[in-house]
Scaffold this motif. Structure first.
Motif, PDB file in Angstrom:
ATOM      1  N   GLN A 107       0.907  -1.241   0.084  1.00 46.29           N
ATOM      2  CA  GLN A 107      -0.268   0.054  -0.063  1.00 46.29           C
ATOM      3  C   GLN A 107       0.642   1.231  -0.009  1.00 46.29           C
ATOM      4  OE1 GLN A 107      -0.895  -2.806   2.233  1.00 46.29           O
ATOM      5  NE2 GLN A 107      -1.990  -3.496   0.356  1.00 46.29           N
ATOM      6  N   ARG A 108       1.993   0.994   0.047  1.00 46.48           N
ATOM      7  CA  ARG A 108       2.933   2.306  -0.012  1.00 46.48           C
ATOM      8  C   ARG A 108       4.454   1.822  -0.574  1.00 46.48           C
ATOM      9  NH1 ARG A 108       3.264   3.190   5.432  1.00 46.48           N
ATOM     10  NH2 ARG A 108       1.141   4.530   5.620  1.00 46.48           N
ATOM     11  N   ALA A 109       4.850   2.497  -1.463  1.00 44.57           N
ATOM     12  CA  ALA A 109       6.269   2.325  -2.149  1.00 44.57           C
ATOM     13  C   ALA A 109       7.002   3.523  -2.236  1.00 44.57           C
ATOM     14  CB  ALA A 109       5.967   1.679  -3.425  1.00 44.57           C
ATOM     15  N   TYR A 110       8.292   3.580  -1.928  1.00 45.19           N
ATOM     16  CA  TYR A 110       9.014   4.655  -1.829  1.00 45.19           C
ATOM     17  C   TYR A 110      10.449   4.809  -1.983  1.00 45.19           C
ATOM     18  CZ  TYR A 110       9.008   2.601   2.847  1.00 45.19           C
ATOM     19  OH  TYR A 110       8.943   1.792   3.715  1.00 45.19           O
ATOM     20  N   VAL A 111      11.440   5.688  -2.298  1.00 45.62           N
ATOM     21  CA  VAL A 111      12.780   5.889  -2.664  1.00 45.62           C
ATOM     22  C   VAL A 111      13.094   7.040  -1.618  1.00 45.62           C
ATOM     23  CG1 VAL A 111      14.546   6.182  -3.995  1.00 45.62           C
ATOM     24  CG2 VAL A 111      12.913   4.798  -4.876  1.00 45.62           C
ATOM     25  N   PHE A 112      13.965   6.507  -0.768  1.00 47.07           N
ATOM     26  CA  PHE A 112      14.579   7.660   0.412  1.00 47.07           C
ATOM     27  C   PHE A 112      16.089   7.555  -0.057  1.00 47.07           C
ATOM     28  CE2 PHE A 112      11.678   7.634   4.276  1.00 47.07           C
ATOM     29  CZ  PHE A 112      10.616   7.774   3.624  1.00 47.07           C
ATOM     30  N   LEU A 113      16.477   8.796  -0.363  1.00 53.57           N
ATOM     31  CA  LEU A 113      18.040   9.045  -0.658  1.00 53.57           C
ATOM     32  C   LEU A 113      18.757   9.865   0.297  1.00 53.57           C
ATOM     33  CD1 LEU A 113      17.327  10.155  -4.466  1.00 53.57           C
ATOM     34  CD2 LEU A 113      17.793   7.942  -3.368  1.00 53.57           C
ATOM     35  N   LEU A 114      19.842   9.561   0.618  1.00 49.40           N
ATOM     36  CA  LEU A 114      20.494  10.041   1.801  1.00 49.40           C
ATOM     37  C   LEU A 114      21.205  11.352   1.174  1.00 49.40           C
ATOM     38  CD1 LEU A 114      22.051   6.685   3.334  1.00 49.40           C
ATOM     39  CD2 LEU A 114      20.167   8.436   4.291  1.00 49.40           C
ATOM     40  N   SER A 115      21.747  12.182   2.349  1.00 51.20           N
ATOM     41  CA  SER A 115      22.621  13.393   2.016  1.00 51.20           C
ATOM     42  C   SER A 115      24.053  12.766   1.559  1.00 51.20           C
ATOM     43  CB  SER A 115      22.622  14.348   2.968  1.00 51.20           C
ATOM     44  OG  SER A 115      22.899  13.917   4.297  1.00 51.20           O
ATOM     45  N   GLU A 116      24.872  13.610   1.215  1.00 49.94           N
ATOM     46  CA  GLU A 116      26.228  13.272   0.794  1.00 49.94           C
ATOM     47  C   GLU A 116      26.885  12.847   2.304  1.00 49.94           C
ATOM     48  OE1 GLU A 116      28.069  13.200  -1.911  1.00 49.94           O
ATOM     49  OE2 GLU A 116      26.136  13.532  -3.023  1.00 49.94           O
ATOM     50  N   ASP A 117      26.587  13.289   3.390  1.00 50.03           N
ATOM     51  CA  ASP A 117      27.293  12.833   4.492  1.00 50.03           C
ATOM     52  C   ASP A 117      26.520  11.568   5.104  1.00 50.03           C
ATOM     53  OD1 ASP A 117      25.063  14.089   5.440  1.00 50.03           O
ATOM     54  OD2 ASP A 117      25.999  15.842   6.566  1.00 50.03           O
ATOM     55  N   ARG A 118      25.482  11.142   4.648  1.00 49.43           N
ATOM     56  CA  ARG A 118      24.419  10.177   5.154  1.00 49.43           C
ATOM     57  C   ARG A 118      24.057  10.336   6.291  1.00 49.43           C
ATOM     58  NH1 ARG A 118      28.025   4.932   3.474  1.00 49.43           N
ATOM     59  NH2 ARG A 118      29.534   5.929   4.531  1.00 49.43           N
ATOM     60  N   ARG A 119      23.755  11.607   6.751  1.00 47.66           N
ATOM     61  CA  ARG A 119      23.321  11.850   8.233  1.00 47.66           C
ATOM     62  C   ARG A 119      21.911  12.078   8.030  1.00 47.66           C
ATOM     63  NH1 ARG A 119      28.082  15.658  11.142  1.00 47.66           N
ATOM     64  NH2 ARG A 119      29.481  13.928  11.032  1.00 47.66           N
ATOM     65  N   ARG A 120      21.332  12.488   6.864  1.00 44.57           N
ATOM     66  CA  ARG A 120      20.019  12.985   6.781  1.00 44.57           C
ATOM     67  C   ARG A 120      19.446  12.444   5.538  1.00 44.57           C
ATOM     68  NH1 ARG A 120      18.334  16.364  11.083  1.00 44.57           N
ATOM     69  NH2 ARG A 120      19.901  17.258  12.210  1.00 44.57           N
ATOM     70  N   LEU A 121      18.237  12.579   5.494  1.00 42.03           N
ATOM     71  CA  LEU A 121      17.388  12.349   4.319  1.00 42.03           C
ATOM     72  C   LEU A 121      17.482  13.620   3.370  1.00 42.03           C
ATOM     73  CD1 LEU A 121      14.230  10.418   5.275  1.00 42.03           C
ATOM     74  CD2 LEU A 121      16.282   9.525   4.375  1.00 42.03           C
TER      75      LEU A 121
END
Length: 491
Positions: A107-121
């Motif tokens: 019921q939900r599909a998504y792509v979450f991408l990280l910041s360059e420092d991998r600390r935040r979305l």
């Protein structure tokens, strides 16, 4: 690399999938018919073997249909994303997630991408079925990724996070459990997305309100789909980088042009300083001798001699003013400013440009009584003279009675004086209008203009605290607007 990889080795001759499926179905049906035709008289093991073989073919056909469906899905996603224009990439990614979500029954599909420092979305693309709440993207961006350390450790290790029941999450996954409770998620899959050994983010699917089924075939298909998405995202990022590189190149070219402009102005200034030095001495001799002749002859000189002396003196004074302007050009920082009568300066500029205007247009002056502006009279005269010459050169010679150059001045809101120079000439095409103030840009033939005039004018007006703008329409003429601050007497 992705958490799951698939390699397909196809041996032998390739056959179209539809005939192959039909033949398998026919073989399955034949075996069932044989088992029924043997009847009760034949040995039971033989009948059972035929039925088992028919069931095996049925299972093989189902697997093949599922595999072909998976291939078709991946092909559709690849075709969809690879052929999208870059400006449609974002909605295309969301449409792709809708296809994946429906395919996997989530019921939900998504792509979450990280910041360059991998600390935040940094970026989120999401699809939700009707009536299903999406993630709080803004809130998620504010939360450090370390809050999901349980999931992040597995993703960084290249492992798929598969949670079949969120109620069974371990205590160290408290953040994940709270998020699932808030969104109504009962089970989920997070598939890591890697590029060049670096974790970009993850592809996720949620089952909301009920546990989801995540067979191994679905996980393999999700991994392949994740690879397609990574390629699309990389294409988008490369395109964005190309845009940034193009902008940086334009900035470097502009800076180079500014440096070249400054270098040429410095050279012109050095030449002007030499010319000023060479002209000053003979000019002083000329003015002194004219004054001596006028005093020596007294009032007894003939009228024609008096007029000749006056003309000679006026010409010498004009040369002196030109020398002063050259001196200002050679030492721009020594420019003195004070209260300037705009009308007087504009009229002087009109007189100086008369030789270029008279065969092209007639001049209409509308110089209202306006406050004095703070500036340098010679420099402002240089600006207005340049604008008048540009207006004249925009009009073909031969019919001055049919063309007009209008010069007007008025006060604007008690703070500035606006001087407009308009012509009925050929106008400037829209694609060139933004470049008219660039150093060395000119539409005039080689040898007619250097392209420095308008650039220098804008610089002079900028130094005066004013603004120089242009409006034009091809075939309708051009209007230059000069805004100058009113002299307040405080300086």
């Amino acid at each position: 690399m992705l958490a799951h990889e698939m390699e397909w080795d196809v041996a032998g001759e390739w056959e179209e999938p539809e005939p192959l499926l039909t033949r398998l179905q026919q073989s399955e049906r034949t075996l069932l018919q044989l088992s029924e035709a043997l009847g009760e008289g034949e040995p039971v093991p033989m009948v059972s073997a035929l039925r088992r073989e028919a069931e095996s073919l049925q299972g093989l056909r189902s697997q093949l249909e599922s595999l072909l469906g998976s291939w078709a899905l991946v092909a559709e996603l690849s075709h969809r994303l690879l052929n999208l224009p870059l400006e449609e990439m974002e909605p295309g990614l969301r449409a792709t997630l809708a296809v994946l979500g429906e395919w996997f029954g989530s019921q939900r599909a998504y792509v979450f991408l990280l910041s360059e420092d991998r600390r935040r979305l940094s970026e989120v693309y999401e699809w939700c079925a009707e009536g299903v709440a999406p993630h709080d993207v803004d809130g998620a961006r504010r939360v450090p990724v370390e809050a999901m350390s349980w999931s992040l450790r597995q993703l960084l290790a290249g492992r798929t996070v598969l949670v079949k029941d969120t109620a069974l999450l371990p205590p160290e996954a408290m953040a994940e459990r709270q998020l699932c409770e808030m969104l109504g998620t009962r089970s989920y899959v997070h598939m890591p997305l890697f590029l060049g050994g670096r974790l970009l983010g993850w592809l996720g699917c949620d089952a909301v309100g009920r546990p989801g089924a995540w067979p191994e075939e679905s996980l393999r298909l999700m991994a392949v789909s994740g690879g397609v998405l990574v390629n699309a995202l990389q294409r988008q990022r490369v395109a964005a980088s190309n845009v940034q590189l193009s902008e940086s190149l334009e900035q470097l070219q502009e800076a180079q042009s500014q440096l070249l402009f400054a270098d040429r102005l410095a050279t012109i200034g050095q030449l002007a300083a030499g010319v000023v030095h060479e002209i000053n001495n003979p000019l002083s001799f000329l003015l002194n001798n004219l004054a001596l002749v006028k005093r020596g002859m007294g009032q007894s000189r003939p009228p024609e001699v008096t007029q000749a002396l006056a003309d000679a003196n006026e010409g010498a004074e004009r040369v002196r003013h030109i020398v002063q302007d050259l001196k200002l050009l050679s030492s721009p920082d020594e420019m003195e400013r004070g209260p300037v009568e705009v009308g007087k300066v504009v009229r002087s500029a009109v007189k100086l440009a008369a030789h270029e205007i008279r065969n092209r247009a007639h001049v209409v002056e509308s110089l209202d009584e306006v406050p004095r502006v703070r500036g340098n009279e010679a420099r402002l005269c240089q600006v207005f003279l340049n604008l008048l010459l540009n207006a004249a050169h925009a009009i073909s010679p031969g019919q001055p009675e049919h063309n007009r150059i209008q010069v007007s001045a008025r006060e604007v809101k008690g703070e500035r004086v606006l001087v407009e120079v308009s012509d009925t000439g050929c106008g400037i095409p829209p694609e060139l209008l933004e470049r008219v103030f660039d150093p060395f840009f000119t539409t005039k033939p080689v040898g007619v203009g250097s392209g420095l005039g308008l650039s220098v004018c804008r610089r002079i007006i900028g130094v005066h605290g004013g603004e120089l703008t242009v409006e034009s329409e091809p075939g309708r003429g051009t209007t230059f607007q000069v805004f100058l601050p009113v002299h307040t007497g405080d300086h």
